[in-house]
Scaffold this motif. Sequence first.
Motif, mmCIF file in Angstrom:
data_model
loop_
_atom_site.group_PDB
_atom_site.id
_atom_site.type_symbol
_atom_site.label_atom_id
_atom_site.label_comp_id
_atom_site.label_asym_id
_atom_site.label_seq_id
_atom_site.Cartn_x
_atom_site.Cartn_y
_atom_site.Cartn_z
ATOM 1 N N GLU A 1 -7.957 -24.992 86.904
ATOM 2 C CA GLU A 1 -8.881 -25.415 87.952
ATOM 3 C C GLU A 1 -10.292 -24.875 87.699
ATOM 4 O O GLU A 1 -11.285 -25.554 87.967
ATOM 5 N N GLN A 2 -10.371 -23.666 87.185
ATOM 6 C CA GLN A 2 -11.688 -23.108 86.871
ATOM 7 C C GLN A 2 -12.342 -23.885 85.738
ATOM 8 O O GLN A 2 -13.544 -24.183 85.795
ATOM 9 N N ASN A 3 -11.561 -24.194 84.723
ATOM 10 C CA ASN A 3 -12.103 -24.953 83.597
ATOM 11 C C ASN A 3 -12.529 -26.356 84.009
ATOM 12 O O ASN A 3 -13.402 -26.956 83.376
ATOM 13 N N ASN A 4 -11.925 -26.878 85.079
ATOM 14 C CA ASN A 4 -12.292 -28.203 85.574
ATOM 15 C C ASN A 4 -13.483 -28.162 86.519
ATOM 16 O O ASN A 4 -13.838 -29.183 87.117
ATOM 17 N N GLY A 5 -14.075 -26.987 86.666
ATOM 18 C CA GLY A 5 -15.257 -26.865 87.508
ATOM 19 C C GLY A 5 -14.961 -26.744 88.991
ATOM 20 O O GLY A 5 -15.846 -26.957 89.818
ATOM 21 N N ASN A 6 -13.724 -26.356 89.326
ATOM 22 C CA ASN A 6 -13.333 -26.270 90.738
ATOM 23 C C ASN A 6 -13.427 -24.853 91.277
ATOM 24 O O ASN A 6 -12.732 -24.495 92.234
ATOM 25 N N ARG A 7 -14.277 -24.025 90.641
ATOM 26 C CA ARG A 7 -14.521 -22.675 91.153
ATOM 27 C C ARG A 7 -16.020 -22.373 91.078
ATOM 28 O O ARG A 7 -16.464 -21.463 90.387
ATOM 29 N N PRO A 8 -16.837 -23.133 91.788
ATOM 30 C CA PRO A 8 -18.291 -22.908 91.710
ATOM 31 C C PRO A 8 -18.679 -21.573 92.334
ATOM 32 O O PRO A 8 -18.171 -21.187 93.379
ATOM 33 N N ASN A 9 -19.574 -20.858 91.656
ATOM 34 C CA ASN A 9 -20.085 -19.569 92.143
ATOM 35 C C ASN A 9 -18.977 -18.574 92.431
ATOM 36 O O ASN A 9 -19.085 -17.729 93.332
ATOM 37 N N GLY A 10 -17.870 -18.659 91.666
ATOM 38 C CA GLY A 10 -16.790 -17.696 91.820
ATOM 39 C C GLY A 10 -15.905 -17.921 93.025
ATOM 40 O O GLY A 10 -15.076 -17.067 93.341
ATOM 41 N N THR A 11 -16.049 -19.056 93.716
ATOM 42 C CA THR A 11 -15.246 -19.339 94.910
ATOM 43 C C THR A 11 -14.409 -20.592 94.673
ATOM 44 O O THR A 11 -14.934 -21.627 94.261
ATOM 45 N N TRP A 12 -13.091 -20.481 94.939
ATOM 46 C CA TRP A 12 -12.215 -21.628 94.729
ATOM 47 C C TRP A 12 -12.531 -22.717 95.745
ATOM 48 O O TRP A 12 -12.630 -22.449 96.950
ATOM 49 N N SER A 13 -12.659 -23.933 95.285
ATOM 50 C CA SER A 13 -12.922 -25.059 96.185
ATOM 51 C C SER A 13 -11.628 -25.458 96.896
ATOM 52 O O SER A 13 -10.525 -25.120 96.459
ATOM 53 N N CYS B 1 -7.580 -25.421 95.614
ATOM 54 C CA CYS B 1 -6.450 -24.860 96.364
ATOM 55 C C CYS B 1 -5.386 -25.927 96.617
ATOM 56 O O CYS B 1 -4.182 -25.667 96.518
ATOM 57 N N SER B 2 -5.822 -27.136 96.933
ATOM 58 C CA SER B 2 -4.875 -28.228 97.177
ATOM 59 C C SER B 2 -4.097 -28.563 95.913
ATOM 60 O O SER B 2 -2.877 -28.768 95.949
ATOM 61 N N ASN B 3 -4.809 -28.609 94.780
ATOM 62 C CA ASN B 3 -4.139 -28.908 93.506
ATOM 63 C C ASN B 3 -3.121 -27.827 93.150
ATOM 64 O O ASN B 3 -2.006 -28.129 92.698
ATOM 65 N N MET B 4 -3.514 -26.555 93.327
ATOM 66 C CA MET B 4 -2.605 -25.455 92.999
ATOM 67 C C MET B 4 -1.386 -25.470 93.911
ATOM 68 O O MET B 4 -0.256 -25.249 93.461
ATOM 69 N N SER B 5 -1.603 -25.704 95.195
ATOM 70 C CA SER B 5 -0.489 -25.750 96.142
ATOM 71 C C SER B 5 0.506 -26.835 95.755
ATOM 72 O O SER B 5 1.725 -26.622 95.773
ATOM 73 N N LYS B 6 -0.014 -27.991 95.382
ATOM 74 C CA LYS B 6 0.843 -29.119 95.014
ATOM 75 C C LYS B 6 1.622 -28.820 93.728
ATOM 76 O O LYS B 6 2.840 -29.062 93.648
ATOM 77 N N THR B 7 0.926 -28.252 92.730
ATOM 78 C CA THR B 7 1.558 -27.952 91.441
ATOM 79 C C THR B 7 2.655 -26.902 91.600
ATOM 80 O O THR B 7 3.762 -27.049 91.072
ATOM 81 N N TYR B 8 2.355 -25.820 92.332
ATOM 82 C CA TYR B 8 3.341 -24.748 92.513
ATOM 83 C C TYR B 8 4.540 -25.231 93.322
ATOM 84 O O TYR B 8 5.678 -24.837 93.059
ATOM 85 N N SER B 9 4.292 -26.050 94.327
ATOM 86 C CA SER B 9 5.390 -26.546 95.160
ATOM 87 C C SER B 9 6.369 -27.364 94.333
ATOM 88 O O SER B 9 7.590 -27.245 94.485
ATOM 89 N N ILE B 10 5.829 -28.193 93.435
ATOM 90 C CA ILE B 10 6.700 -28.994 92.554
ATOM 91 C C ILE B 10 7.452 -28.097 91.578
ATOM 92 O O ILE B 10 8.650 -28.251 91.357
ATOM 93 N N SER B 11 6.763 -27.109 91.024
ATOM 94 C CA SER B 11 7.382 -26.233 90.016
ATOM 95 C C SER B 11 8.470 -25.354 90.614
ATOM 96 O O SER B 11 9.527 -25.159 90.017
ATOM 97 N N PHE B 12 8.206 -24.792 91.818
ATOM 98 C CA PHE B 12 9.134 -23.824 92.397
ATOM 99 C C PHE B 12 10.187 -24.478 93.285
ATOM 100 O O PHE B 12 11.188 -23.855 93.616
ATOM 101 N N GLY B 13 9.935 -25.720 93.715
ATOM 102 C CA GLY B 13 10.939 -26.406 94.509
ATOM 103 C C GLY B 13 10.869 -26.137 95.993
ATOM 104 O O GLY B 13 11.789 -26.477 96.734
#
Length: 292
Positions: free
Chosen positions: A1-13, A17-29
Motif C-alpha cells: 500500500e505504501q508503494n502504491n502511494g496510499n500512505r501520503p505524509n506518513g499517514t495511511w489513507s 486501510c480498506s484494502n488491508m482489511s479486505k486482504t487480511y480477512s480473505i487470507s485469515f478466514g
Amino acid sequence: EQNNGNRPNGTWSSHACSNMSKTYSISFGYAVENGNIKNRIKTLKGTFHSCHDLFKNMSGFEWNPITGIFEAEDEVWEPLITANPNAKKWKRTPIQHYEKLIDLFSKDRANGEGCISAKEKVRRWEKEREDSINLEENIDCFDEFSMPNVESYSIMVSPSYSCETLSKKSKKTPQMVEMLEKQMENFQSGIDNVAASIRQENEIAKEELAIMMQGHEISKEGLAIMERGRPRCYFEEEVFFELVKMGILMDMQLHAMLFLIKDPAKMRAFFGVPTSKLRRQILLKMMYAKAP
C-alpha cells in the motif's frame, strides 16, 4: 500500500486501510477490522523503534534475515548490555522482516539522532544510569525536613563579607553553626532514605512488570484459542475464485455463488472437502438434490 502511494505524509489513507482489511480477512478466514490493523501497526512500529534506536550506528552488529536476530561477538555485546541492560533481550529475541520495517518506519525516527556516534550513545546511556536518582523530581519527599529559619538569627551572612569577617562572626555564633550542621545531617539522611526507597520501588516495579508481561502472554494465548474457534467467514470473491478454479461454466458461476453465500451451512460443507474435484461433486449434489 505504501508503494502504491496510499500512505501520503506518513499517514495511511482510508483506501489503504480498506484494502488491508479486505486482504487480511480473505487470507485469515475471518473479519479483520481497521482497528485490529492499526493496533498491529502500532505494535510493529514500537518494536522496530526499540531496535532501530539501539543498533543504529552501532558497529559490530548485523541483522540475520534468516533467524531475525541481531548477531555480534560476545565482546561487542558486553559493553552495550552494561551501558543499557534492556539490550540483553535482543541477543536472543528475533525481529522478523527488519528490512521491510526500515522502509516503513525509519523516516519516523529522522530526528537527528543518527548523527550521534556509537561511543557517544554508550556514554549517554551510562550518564542516564548515573543520573537515574533525580533529587529535583523527588523534592516533595523532603517535606518532613524543615529548613532552619535563618531570619531568626541576628547575624545575616552576605556574599560581600570577607572570609576574615565571616570567620570572626561565626565564632560568635557556635550555636547557629551546630544547628546548620545538624540540619545538613538530616538532609543527608533524607537523601539516603529517598534513594533506598527509589531502589525498593524499582524492584517492585520490575516484579509488577513481570506480572503484567505474564498476563499479556496469557491473554494472547486466550485470544489465539478464541480465534481458532471462531467460525470461518468466506467472502464472495473467494467463493467466485474457487468456482472459476473448479471449471464451473460461466453461465453457472453466478448462480452457484448466490446458492452458496445464501446458506452458511452449505458454504462450510463446500469448503470442508479438501480438493476441487470433491467440491465440484458436493456442489452439484447440493444444488440439484431433490426436495424431500
